[in-house]
Design a protein around this motif. Sequence first.
Motif, PDB file in Angstrom:
ATOM      1  N   LEU A 255       0.823  -1.204   0.049  1.00 36.50           N
ATOM      2  CA  LEU A 255      -0.067  -0.013   0.242  1.00 36.50           C
ATOM      3  C   LEU A 255       0.936   1.223  -0.017  1.00 36.50           C
ATOM      4  N   HIS A 256       0.260   2.330  -0.726  1.00 36.15           N
ATOM      5  CA  HIS A 256       1.161   3.545  -0.765  1.00 36.15           C
ATOM      6  C   HIS A 256       0.184   4.592  -0.853  1.00 36.15           C
ATOM      7  N   PHE A 257       0.378   5.757   0.057  1.00 33.30           N
ATOM      8  CA  PHE A 257      -0.165   6.901  -0.069  1.00 33.30           C
ATOM      9  C   PHE A 257       0.018   7.757  -1.168  1.00 33.30           C
ATOM     10  N   HIS A 258      -0.767   8.372  -1.914  1.00 34.85           N
ATOM     11  CA  HIS A 258      -0.468   9.546  -2.958  1.00 34.85           C
ATOM     12  C   HIS A 258       0.015  10.804  -2.239  1.00 34.85           C
ATOM     13  N   PRO A 259       1.378  11.069  -3.086  1.00 35.93           N
ATOM     14  CA  PRO A 259       2.025  12.193  -2.616  1.00 35.93           C
ATOM     15  C   PRO A 259       1.538  13.531  -2.124  1.00 35.93           C
ATOM     16  N   VAL A 260       0.472  13.762  -2.882  1.00 34.13           N
ATOM     17  CA  VAL A 260      -0.056  15.109  -2.528  1.00 34.13           C
ATOM     18  C   VAL A 260      -1.701  15.054  -2.272  1.00 34.13           C
ATOM     19  N   GLU A 261      -2.339  13.979  -2.897  1.00 36.18           N
ATOM     20  CA  GLU A 261      -4.093  14.052  -2.889  1.00 36.18           C
ATOM     21  C   GLU A 261      -4.486  13.086  -1.772  1.00 36.18           C
ATOM     22  N   TYR A 262      -5.770  13.065  -1.224  1.00 32.37           N
ATOM     23  CA  TYR A 262      -6.105  11.996  -0.450  1.00 32.37           C
ATOM     24  C   TYR A 262      -6.584  10.708  -1.244  1.00 32.37           C
ATOM     25  N   LEU A 263      -5.687  10.159  -1.420  1.00 35.64           N
ATOM     26  CA  LEU A 263      -5.682   8.702  -2.162  1.00 35.64           C
ATOM     27  C   LEU A 263      -4.829   7.592  -1.446  1.00 35.64           C
ATOM     28  N   LEU A 264      -5.331   6.511  -1.724  1.00 32.66           N
ATOM     29  CA  LEU A 264      -4.321   5.461  -1.434  1.00 32.66           C
ATOM     30  C   LEU A 264      -4.415   4.197  -2.363  1.00 32.66           C
ATOM     31  N   GLY A 265      -3.223   3.910  -2.681  1.00 31.59           N
ATOM     32  CA  GLY A 265      -2.948   2.767  -3.610  1.00 31.59           C
ATOM     33  C   GLY A 265      -2.822   1.427  -2.958  1.00 31.59           C
ATOM     34  N   THR A 266      -3.434   0.324  -3.453  1.00 23.87           N
ATOM     35  CA  THR A 266      -3.311  -1.163  -2.658  1.00 23.87           C
ATOM     36  C   THR A 266      -3.034  -2.020  -3.751  1.00 23.87           C
ATOM     37  N   CYS A 267      -2.279  -3.232  -3.559  1.00 23.37           N
ATOM     38  CA  CYS A 267      -2.166  -4.287  -4.523  1.00 23.37           C
ATOM     39  C   CYS A 267      -2.294  -5.433  -3.564  1.00 23.37           C
ATOM     40  N   SER A 268      -2.507  -6.636  -4.507  1.00 24.14           N
ATOM     41  CA  SER A 268      -2.916  -7.803  -3.716  1.00 24.14           C
ATOM     42  C   SER A 268      -2.555  -9.045  -4.772  1.00 24.14           C
ATOM     43  N   THR A 269      -2.780  -9.986  -3.801  1.00 24.94           N
ATOM     44  CA  THR A 269      -2.562 -11.287  -4.650  1.00 24.94           C
ATOM     45  C   THR A 269      -3.837 -11.530  -5.725  1.00 24.94           C
ATOM     46  N   ASP A 270      -4.788 -10.942  -5.424  1.00 20.79           N
ATOM     47  CA  ASP A 270      -6.018 -10.882  -6.289  1.00 20.79           C
ATOM     48  C   ASP A 270      -5.807 -10.486  -7.910  1.00 20.79           C
ATOM     49  N   LYS A 271      -4.484  -9.900  -8.034  1.00 24.08           N
ATOM     50  CA  LYS A 271      -3.742  -9.606  -9.533  1.00 24.08           C
ATOM     51  C   LYS A 271      -4.364  -8.094  -9.612  1.00 24.08           C
ATOM     52  N   THR A 272      -4.751  -7.432  -8.990  1.00 24.28           N
ATOM     53  CA  THR A 272      -5.071  -6.055  -9.123  1.00 24.28           C
ATOM     54  C   THR A 272      -4.394  -5.091  -8.299  1.00 24.28           C
ATOM     55  N   VAL A 273      -4.520  -3.822  -8.674  1.00 22.42           N
ATOM     56  CA  VAL A 273      -4.072  -2.568  -7.731  1.00 22.42           C
ATOM     57  C   VAL A 273      -5.279  -1.737  -7.912  1.00 22.42           C
ATOM     58  N   LYS A 274      -5.815  -1.198  -6.839  1.00 21.04           N
ATOM     59  CA  LYS A 274      -6.848  -0.403  -6.650  1.00 21.04           C
ATOM     60  C   LYS A 274      -6.465   1.090  -6.066  1.00 21.04           C
ATOM     61  N   VAL A 275      -7.049   2.006  -6.575  1.00 20.38           N
ATOM     62  CA  VAL A 275      -6.908   3.311  -5.951  1.00 20.38           C
ATOM     63  C   VAL A 275      -8.091   3.923  -5.111  1.00 20.38           C
ATOM     64  N   TRP A 276      -7.971   4.035  -4.090  1.00 19.77           N
ATOM     65  CA  TRP A 276      -9.167   4.601  -3.311  1.00 19.77           C
ATOM     66  C   TRP A 276      -9.206   6.254  -2.809  1.00 19.77           C
ATOM     67  N   ASP A 277     -10.205   6.843  -3.158  1.00 15.66           N
ATOM     68  CA  ASP A 277     -10.532   8.202  -2.676  1.00 15.66           C
ATOM     69  C   ASP A 277     -10.779   8.273  -1.013  1.00 15.66           C
ATOM     70  N   LEU A 278      -9.869   8.863  -0.195  1.00 17.13           N
ATOM     71  CA  LEU A 278     -10.004   8.854   1.103  1.00 17.13           C
ATOM     72  C   LEU A 278     -10.971   9.985   1.662  1.00 17.13           C
ATOM     73  N   GLU A 279     -11.515  10.839   0.777  1.00 20.94           N
ATOM     74  CA  GLU A 279     -12.307  11.716   1.169  1.00 20.94           C
ATOM     75  C   GLU A 279     -13.922  10.923   1.305  1.00 20.94           C
ATOM     76  N   THR A 280     -13.915  10.155   0.398  1.00 25.28           N
ATOM     77  CA  THR A 280     -15.511   9.330   0.197  1.00 25.28           C
ATOM     78  C   THR A 280     -15.149   7.870   0.520  1.00 25.28           C
ATOM     79  N   MET A 281     -13.908   7.417   0.952  1.00 23.36           N
ATOM     80  CA  MET A 281     -13.450   6.161   1.263  1.00 23.36           C
ATOM     81  C   MET A 281     -14.117   5.217   0.419  1.00 23.36           C
ATOM     82  N   SER A 282     -13.951   5.351  -0.946  1.00 21.34           N
ATOM     83  CA  SER A 282     -14.358   4.409  -2.077  1.00 21.34           C
ATOM     84  C   SER A 282     -13.260   4.275  -3.133  1.00 21.34           C
TER      85      SER A 282
END
Length: 285
Positions: A191-218
């Motif tokens: 997992l890694h926080f975006h350097p300037v925006e309220y975003l979080l990136g995650t990756c998984s054994t499910d074979k995907t990378v996902k980006v999350w909006d931390l203002e809406t938590m979606s």
Amino acid sequence: MSRPPPRYIKLQDFPAHNGNVNCIKIGTKSSGVLVTGGDDKKVNLWTIGAQTKALSLQGHQTPVDSVTFDHNEEVVAAGASSGSIKLFDLDQAKVTRAMSGHRSNVLCLELSQYGLLSGSMDTNVKVWDLRGRDVMCTFKGHKVGVTHVKFSPDGKWVASASEDGQVKIWDLVANKLLSELPGHSGAVTGLHFHPVEYLLGTCSTDKTVKVWDLETMSMVDSTPAEATGVRAMAFHPDGQHVFSALQDGLRVWSWEPPPCVQHDVVDMPWFKVMRFARYDIRAML
């Protein structure tokens, strides 16, 4: 008929510990040093390219399961299977602080200006005061061992992830759970926080990378499923691109505006993906 040249070439092979090597971390400031921890209860410091260790640090009484540098590569934190954590001053080559509080293996650590962050097999996340040995707060809520922890860039939030695919966001000021991000169907591998925006990136054994909006938590974006699990991910410092590391290559994505668009693929074995990250995108990690 001549044989084609080998695709993979071993660059270096050396014995690091008397027993299993459980963890390794490369210093991101210089990208010239690495620290390892093993079943022999030792923490060893190496200069990359050398086959003999620069330092061997002792203090743990049980196998070492996690290690990390501070930003300046002057201090190493090491967590053990007993649940204890020790800080080593590299100039003095000795333990300067010892902390206990976890009931089981310390699986992940982050050492920053905001303090020391730890995650454990006991399912707890702890934030430690670097000026002493006290726990500033303990976050409880994961159902299985915590494998990844990260401070947000402003130090106000903590992200944690576990082997069941759960990602949680914690508020350090209010000392409470802000949100759960249950989007992965496999173990979270980074997992890694975006350097300037309220975003979080995650990756998984499910074979995907996902980006999350931390203002809406979606979830706002996801890469297409790969052939194998994604082993690591990071935002570029400009915030416009995402790197993901797979078993046999490195992907470069732009994610804004969604959906994710793949820009480049670097075909290489995993150990070379690690070297690429170390030398060319170390600022992101």
